[in-house]
Design a protein around this motif. Structure first.
Motif, PDB file in Angstrom:
ATOM      1  N   ASP A 541       0.835  -1.208   0.000  1.00  0.00           N
ATOM      2  CA  ASP A 541       0.000   0.000   0.000  1.00  0.00           C
ATOM      3  C   ASP A 541       0.868   1.256   0.000  1.00  0.00           C
ATOM      4  N   ALA A 544       2.527   1.857  -3.398  1.00  0.00           N
ATOM      5  CA  ALA A 544       1.598   2.439  -4.371  1.00  0.00           C
ATOM      6  C   ALA A 544       1.387   3.919  -4.100  1.00  0.00           C
ATOM      7  N   PRO A 551      -0.904   1.778  -8.841  1.00  0.00           N
ATOM      8  CA  PRO A 551      -1.934   1.147  -8.002  1.00  0.00           C
ATOM      9  C   PRO A 551      -2.456  -0.159  -8.582  1.00  0.00           C
TER      10      PRO A 551
END
Length: 623
Positions: A541, A544, A551
């Motif tokens: 996460d 990204a 993503p």
């Protein structure tokens, strides 16, 4: 239907993705199917031709070749070919050739497209993108099961907070609480930061009972500097903290801002697993024998969590909560036995416990960061005794001694902060094979007990160095390519022997060839970007968000990691139920044809990402 058609219908009903189709649709497909028998060496489809059928292989095998003549894949009974050209308007872009006498069920393209349009499951199965098929498979695994408390985080349960200023009057705040039907308020200072908390109990004890004026400022009755939670904290640990401190409400703070409030009643209302009780019992244990007895519940807990279809990350967090609770309790017991630490120290764990990704009992990976005020002659015996007590206790609880001796009992891993700084500087600036081995262990660290600032200072220095050391990044990338997904040249699975079990059959090593490659990639990208998360899902996460990967790429990698992790966990749960010691080697025959297909998709996503990583960090020359 005649006997031959009934046989076709029975076969169609067993083949993915047709297994869930209504009876009338299966009948429609059966009546439309054309049987084609193709001799060995014959081209079924040729590049540039028009193809009106989606073919289901009933018997035999085919090779699919790219326009360049390169081999694309080999397919056998139960596999589909030709459907891509039907979905793209009929034009064939790859050659399909029978490599042995082959029997095909040919479904007319118009009917095939109609079924795709009417049924989401079929459409997802034939999706052009492997990640989309994986995502659908994960949704099927998850189902509609609710989350247990052990799988939830504080952010899942917190409510919006009511904020008041410290100069607001008691009466004014009481009216607001009544208006908004809340039992607690957060008191903020002039800078907007949290400075206290007030609950309805405070009005009874500090206003009514003491006869305090309602015109006095709310700051007069608030609890100063309350304990706080992070949105990422596990709900089960929050409940235990509140229970031990006899607290009913806790503020949730992120980046200095109050973002929520959580109550014990909210947590208890969602409690549905024995894990939180197990951790509670661990903290109440008074000796190693009791901890060892409680630790025996861990395999049963793993089976229970897998059966609840919880995400792999949540299962790992829950299992880890037990191991870290045992470690923390042993450290408290050690300090009770040997006395107060003579200088500050941080007891650190590495590997899967640090990442909160444990699946069952594993070996130990730990160490101690000692204050630079440490003096071996004066303090050495104390920390040596604590380390031995904890390590022996963990072994008694099923967390065996580390075969590589990466434990706090080893003098090398029980050192002052300055020595740890030198270790990491050498690993980063002079990367060598042994240094890379240590890097894969010690770049995943978490403090379980003691002075966290010792590790925080060390990690800040580490990330500042790894972000700029491109040679180190290239070496790490090369090291991360040591394990490749277990898909062979002919799209079969590469099988390994479990080195720890001489009697075990060969299987796919889901840890080394599936889980570890993703962990290694996430670690590399995080270190190269100077990102602090340790958990693999949290690292992805953060990567990204920082722009280290797109993503969509992160989503694909997460789904692949999740699917492989769930196959591994389900295998281990099955072994535990059968009275066997869980391992990571999954025989392909244990999986359904659909699971094998999704597993190949997951492995290919990882393989593609490894190729991208090697190119990005020029890793090939360091392999």
């Amino acid at each position: 239907m005649d006997i031959e058609q009934l046989a076709i219908r029975d076969y169609l009903a067993k083949c993915s993705p047709l297994t869930e189709l209504p009876a009338d649709v299966l009948d429609e497909l059966t009546r439309a199917v054309q049987i084609q028998r193709v001799p060995q060496g014959t081209d079924i489809l040729s590049i540039g031709a028009e193809n009106p059928f989606a073919f289901l292989i009933r018997a035999g095998a085919v090779d699919v070749l790219l326009q360049s003549g390169d081999w694309y894949g080999r397919f056998g009974e139960g596999d589909w070919v030709g459907y891509r050209s039907v979905m793209r308007g009929g034009k064939v872009s790859m050659t399909v050739q029978a490599i042995e006498d082959t029997l095909l069920y040919a479904v007319p393209g118009e009917l095939f497209l109609s079924v795709l349009e009417r049924f989401e499951g079929v459409r997802q199965y034939f999706s052009e993108r492997k990640p989309e098929r994986l995502r659908h498979a994960l949704q099927e695994i998850r189902g509609n099961d609710g989350l247990a408390l052990v799988a939830m985080h504080v952010r899942d349960l917190m409510k919006l907070p009511m904020l008041v200023g410290k100069s607001d009057s008691i009466q004014q705040v009481a009216r607001q609480m009544n208006e908004f039907d809340t039992q607690t308020v957060m008191v903020t200072g002039d800078d907007g930061g949290l400075c206290g908390i007030v609950t309805d109990v405070d009005f009874r004890k500090r206003v009514v009972a003491e006869g305090r004026s309602v015109n006095a400022p709310i700051a007069d009755i608030m609890t100063l500097n309350p304990l706080t939670l992070s949105p990422r904290d596990q709900a089960s640990e929050a409940l235990l903290l509140m229970s031990r401190r006899n607290i009913r409400h806790l503020p949730v703070v992120e980046n200095g801002d109050v973002v929520g409030v959580v109550s014990a009643s909210d947590l208890l209302r969602t409690q549905s697993s024995s894990a939180v009780y197990l951790v509670g019992d661990i903290f109440a244990a008074n000796d190693v024998a009791r901890l060892a007895e409680l630790s025996k519940n861990l395999p049963k807990m793993l089976v229970s969590l897998v059966k609840q279809s919880l995400p792999a990350n949540d299962i790992g967090q829950s299992i880890t909560s037990v191991g870290q609770a045992i470690t923390r309790r042993l450290l408290v017991m050690a300090e009770e036995k040997f006395g107060v630490p003579p200088v500050p120290y941080a007891f650190i764990v590495a590997g899967s416990m640090a990442r909160r990704e444990q699946t069952a009992h594993s070996d130990q990976d730990n160490g101690m960061i000692l204050s630079d005020a440490y003096n071996e002659a004066e303090h050495g015996d104390y920390f040596r005794a604590v380390a031995k007590y904890v390590s022996d206790g963990l072994d008694a609880c099923g967390y065996i001694y580390c075969p590589g001796n990466v434990m706090a009992t080893n003098d090398q891993w029980r050192q002052p902060l300055a020595v740890w700084r030198d270790y990491f500087t050498n690993w980063i600036e002079s990367p060598q094979p042994k240094a890379l081995m240590y890097a894969s262990i010690f770049f995943d660290l978490r403090c379980l007990h003691g002075d966290k600032r010792l590790l925080e200072d060390l990690q800040a220095d580490i990330l500042a160095k790894t972000k700029v050391q491109t040679r180190f990044q290239a070496f790490m990338a090369g090291n991360a390519l040591s394990y490749k997904p277990p898909v062979g040249f002919f799209r079969g699975f590469v099988l390994d022997k479990d080195s720890k079990d001489a009697d075990a059959e060969k299987g796919m090593d889901m840890k080394k060839r599936g889980v570890v490659p993703v962990i290694d990639m996430a670690r590399l990208y995080a270190l190269a970007s100077g990102l602090s998360p340790i958990n693999t899902w949290e690292r992805l996460d953060a990567i990204a968000e920082a722009g280290g990967m797109t993503p969509s790429t992160v989503d694909d990698l997460r789904d692949a990691f999740e699917f492989i992790s769930m196959v591994r966990l389900q295998h281990q749960a099955k072994q535990i139920e059968n009275g066997l010691k869980p391992n990571n080697h999954v025989p392909p025959e244990e999986l359904s044809a659909l699971e094998r297909r999704h597993l190949k998709d997951a492995f290919e996503v990882i393989s593609t990402m490894q190729d991208s990583m090697a190119s990005r960090y020029q890793a090939d020359r360091f392999r």
